[in-house]
Write an enzyme that holds these catalytic residues in place. Sequence first.
Site, short mmCIF file in Angstrom:
data_model
loop_
_atom_site.label_atom_id
_atom_site.label_comp_id
_atom_site.label_asym_id
_atom_site.label_seq_id
_atom_site.Cartn_x
_atom_site.Cartn_y
_atom_site.Cartn_z
N LYS A 75 0.85 -1.21 -0.02
CA LYS A 75 -0.05 -0.15 -0.23
C LYS A 75 0.86 1.32 0.15
O LYS A 75 1.96 1.31 -0.02
CB LYS A 75 -0.93 -0.10 1.37
CG LYS A 75 -2.05 -1.26 1.09
CD LYS A 75 -2.71 -1.39 -0.19
CE LYS A 75 -3.82 0.07 -0.27
NZ LYS A 75 -4.60 -0.25 -1.41
N HIS A 93 -1.72 3.43 -7.41
CA HIS A 93 -3.13 4.24 -7.58
C HIS A 93 -2.99 5.67 -8.12
O HIS A 93 -3.56 6.73 -7.72
CB HIS A 93 -3.89 4.25 -6.34
CG HIS A 93 -4.12 3.01 -5.61
ND1 HIS A 93 -4.77 2.14 -6.19
CD2 HIS A 93 -3.70 2.45 -4.25
CE1 HIS A 93 -5.04 1.13 -5.44
NE2 HIS A 93 -4.24 1.00 -4.37
N ARG A 128 -3.37 -9.56 -15.52
CA ARG A 128 -2.58 -9.15 -14.53
C ARG A 128 -2.05 -10.61 -13.95
O ARG A 128 -2.66 -11.58 -13.94
CB ARG A 128 -3.49 -8.38 -13.50
CG ARG A 128 -3.49 -7.24 -13.56
CD ARG A 128 -4.58 -6.56 -12.47
NE ARG A 128 -3.80 -6.80 -11.25
CZ ARG A 128 -4.44 -6.08 -10.04
NH1 ARG A 128 -5.57 -5.50 -10.11
NH2 ARG A 128 -3.80 -6.14 -9.00
N ASP A 302 -10.27 0.39 0.57
CA ASP A 302 -9.34 -0.04 -0.38
C ASP A 302 -8.37 -0.91 0.07
O ASP A 302 -7.36 -1.16 -0.69
CB ASP A 302 -8.74 1.32 -1.02
CG ASP A 302 -8.24 2.20 -0.21
OD1 ASP A 302 -7.78 1.65 1.28
OD2 ASP A 302 -7.32 2.97 -0.48
#
Length: 349
Positions: A75, A93, A128, A302
Amino acid sequence: MTHIWVRAEQRPSEERVGLTPEGAAALLAAGLRVTVEASHVREIGIEGYIAAGCEIAPENSWPDAPRGAIIFGLKELPEDGTPLGHRHIMFGHAYKGQSAGRVLLQRFSAGGGALYDLECLVDAAGRRVAAFGYWAGYAGAAVALKCWAAQRRGGICGPLAKYPGKAELLADLAADLGTAPRPRALVIGALGRVGSGAADLCAALGVAVTKWDMAETAHGGPFPEVLEHEVFLNCILARPGCPVFVPVSVLTAPRALRVIGDIACDPTSDFSPIKVYDRATDWAAPALRVATAPVLDVTAIDNLPSLLPREASEDYAAQLLPSLLTLGDLGAGVWGRAKAEFDRHLAAL
């Protein structure tokens, strides 16, 4: 020697990791140098990495890692504005118009580093190579049902905490739902990894699921069927041309809909298919109430797979390991394609 540095996650409630001790041993055997930071929250303890032969570094010491090290996390990094000089593997992101994405790219530009976005690690066919999708869908459907159960009790969903495994999650959720008739759920993206996880969770709890995918959404809308289900689960990533599934008009329309689980969770993207909210929710406050007559809650977290951090980590790490074993050639294959995507967006700044 290729040097991969597994950083500790610094985001609250994030306990996943993208490399297991078994995977680290495979990288070491292949001739890579592996450093793993200590972490007070990582679900998989440091002992396994020590036993595998990894070098151990202090928690959050990656900014001082050798410049040639490839920093691997999941993250986001701390939003302190510092230039980023390393090569980073992470979920950035940053490529879909997100408000923080431009800032992140500017930090790489200022430091001379590079982003190898985990969302952009794709094979030659564009698929992916690794994704947390199944567990995101599984956990996202669980949170949506917890929101529905809280509504039935006259409240709103309270704070979340991780589960040791899916058996404990299912038991807790069954207790939440009790003996009341189950809601009906509509899953969009049901044929994908995320949608499969969401549908499986619902099926395990006796929730009837309407499964939609590209064939059912190809006409572009409107989609009145969304309003006919108590729970709507969006499992489709926001992309250019994505239809709007939930327009603002839903807030005042007659509806059975009570909970929206935006499992794809891209509310700040220009392409978000759900227009009744504009910010993600989190573990402390999973539900955002967007209407009261009747009630409508949105849940959009998320880092959903962290609800089941061990299962999610082990599954994802196994998928990603073959690509990590090719880190010695960052200019080719999945890494070359990811770098090209980074270069394209950096040039557009």
